[in-house]
Every structure is written in structure tokens, then in C-alpha cells.
Design a protein around this motif. Structure first.
Motif, mmCIF file in Angstrom:
data_model
loop_
_atom_site.group_PDB
_atom_site.id
_atom_site.type_symbol
_atom_site.label_atom_id
_atom_site.label_comp_id
_atom_site.label_asym_id
_atom_site.label_seq_id
_atom_site.Cartn_x
_atom_site.Cartn_y
_atom_site.Cartn_z
ATOM 1 N N GLY A 53 0.695 -1.290 -0.122
ATOM 2 C CA GLY A 53 -0.212 0.076 0.062
ATOM 3 C C GLY A 53 0.799 1.381 -0.065
ATOM 4 N N ALA B 222 -0.522 2.808 -6.767
ATOM 5 C CA ALA B 222 -1.590 1.735 -7.159
ATOM 6 C C ALA B 222 -1.121 1.434 -8.723
ATOM 7 C CB ALA B 222 -2.936 2.410 -7.039
ATOM 8 N N PRO C 52 -4.175 4.303 -11.027
ATOM 9 C CA PRO C 52 -4.604 5.375 -9.953
ATOM 10 C C PRO C 52 -5.387 6.518 -10.584
ATOM 11 C CG PRO C 52 -2.158 5.627 -10.377
ATOM 12 C CD PRO C 52 -2.707 4.248 -11.146
ATOM 13 N N ASP D 100 -8.921 5.315 -0.518
ATOM 14 C CA ASP D 100 -8.156 3.886 -1.046
ATOM 15 C C ASP D 100 -7.731 3.637 0.447
ATOM 16 O OD1 ASP D 100 -5.758 2.634 -1.137
ATOM 17 O OD2 ASP D 100 -6.105 2.858 -3.146
ATOM 18 N N ALA E 153 -4.533 4.661 1.643
ATOM 19 C CA ALA E 153 -4.010 6.132 1.729
ATOM 20 C C ALA E 153 -4.213 6.460 2.880
ATOM 21 C CB ALA E 153 -4.944 6.815 0.689
ATOM 22 N N ARG F 4 -1.788 6.761 -4.819
ATOM 23 C CA ARG F 4 -3.021 5.590 -4.808
ATOM 24 C C ARG F 4 -4.145 5.937 -5.647
ATOM 25 N NH1 ARG F 4 -1.137 1.334 -3.701
ATOM 26 N NH2 ARG F 4 -3.291 0.514 -3.379
ATOM 27 N N CYS G 147 -2.469 9.258 -1.454
ATOM 28 C CA CYS G 147 -1.176 8.712 -1.156
ATOM 29 C C CYS G 147 -1.061 8.103 0.206
ATOM 30 C CB CYS G 147 -0.082 9.539 -1.497
ATOM 31 S SG CYS G 147 0.094 10.424 -2.957
ATOM 32 N N ALA G 148 -0.057 7.324 0.407
ATOM 33 C CA ALA G 148 0.265 6.727 1.540
ATOM 34 C C ALA G 148 0.220 7.556 2.702
ATOM 35 C CB ALA G 148 1.307 5.506 1.522
#
Length: 151
Positions: A7, A11, A14, A36, A39, A87, A111-112
Motif C-alpha cells: 500500500g 496503485a 490510480p 483508498d 491512503a 494511490r 497517497c500513503a
């Protein structure tokens, strides 16, 4: 050394939503599109029609675009997702006649991590503004008008 969680990477696909519309835009639609589970940060930008520009009062404006505008949005989205661990990404822009307070553009990136999301979202809106062939026709309170290159 800890293993990287899947993760935390970008992705596979995305780009969730890209559109140019003549109808009112919806922040919730864009926000939902970038949701997500991997995220940890979602950055969202909403551009609205303001009541002034360059020291003059703006009454209303109109946006128009070249037929290639959505393709240009896609190229930018692909570049953003290649350059950042995105993501999910979404962007919609309005065309047609708008009044003060209307939503002109809504973009979001997940995003993460929040820093990555802020950076990618900032690049997304800046690149859209400078590269997508969308033009703004402003109408001022004093009766004058102005075309603005790209928006």
C-alpha cells in the motif's frame, strides 16, 4: 529491515476520474473517487470563481476549452502518477458560464502519506492550470471583459 507494504507504493491504475463538464461540480464525487484503504493522506483542492481579479470586480465568467483538453488532462495525470506514489487521482473542470462562488475545478490525490499527497496535488493543479487548453472569459462590473490564457 522492515518489508515495504504494498500500500505504500503507487496503485496499478490510480487515475480514477478525469472530466470536463458543463454541469456543476461536486467535491464529494472527487473525494470519493480517491478513497483508498492504503491512503493515509488525501489532498484536495477546490478552485472557485472569486469576485475580483487584478483590482477589478468580477461579476461572472465563462470557461471554454479546446477539444484536446481532456487528453491533456490525462497526460498530466499520467505524469503525476509516474512521478509520485499516488494511490488515486481525480480531476474535474467546469466549462460554460459561472457566477461568483461557483466551483471551477476540483482535484484530489491520495497517497500513503500526507506529504506525498500534498506534493502530488499541488503539481496536479499547477500543471492543469498551465498546460490544459481551457480559457477564461471574465466579465467585470465596469462593463469591460478579459480573456485569460489558460486556467
Amino acid at each position: 529491515m522492515p518489508l515495504e507494504h504494498p500500500g505504500s507504493r503507487a496503485a496499478d491504475d490510480p487515475i480514477k476520474l478525469l472530466a470536463i463538464r458543463e454541469t456543476p461540480l461536486c467535491v464529494d464525487e472527487v473525494f470519493r473517487a480517491v478513497g483508498d484503504a492504503a491512503a493515509g493522506g488525501i489532498a484536495l483542492f477546490v478552485g472557485t470563481v472569486r469576485n475580483h481579479d487584478g483590482g477589478s470586480d468580477v461579476d461572472a465568467l465563462g470557461y471554454s476549452c479546446h477539444p484536446s483538453a481532456e487528453a491533456a488532462m490525462r497526460r498530466i495525470a499520467e505524469r503525476i502518477t509516474a512521478d509520485h506514489p499516488v494511490r488515486a487521482l481525480a480531476a474535474i473542470h467546469r466549462v460554460g458560464d459561472l457566477i461568483v462562488g461557483d466551483l471551477a475545478v476540483v482535484v484530489a490525490v491520495s497517497c500513503a502519506h500526507r506529504g506525498e499527497a500534498f506534493t502530488a496535488c499541488r503539481q496536479l493543479i499547477d500543471d492543469l492550470k498551465h498546460e490544459v487548453p481551457i480559457w477564461k472569459h471574465q466579465r467585470f462590473s465596469d462593463g469591460t471583459q478579459e480573456w485569460v490564457g489558460s486556467c
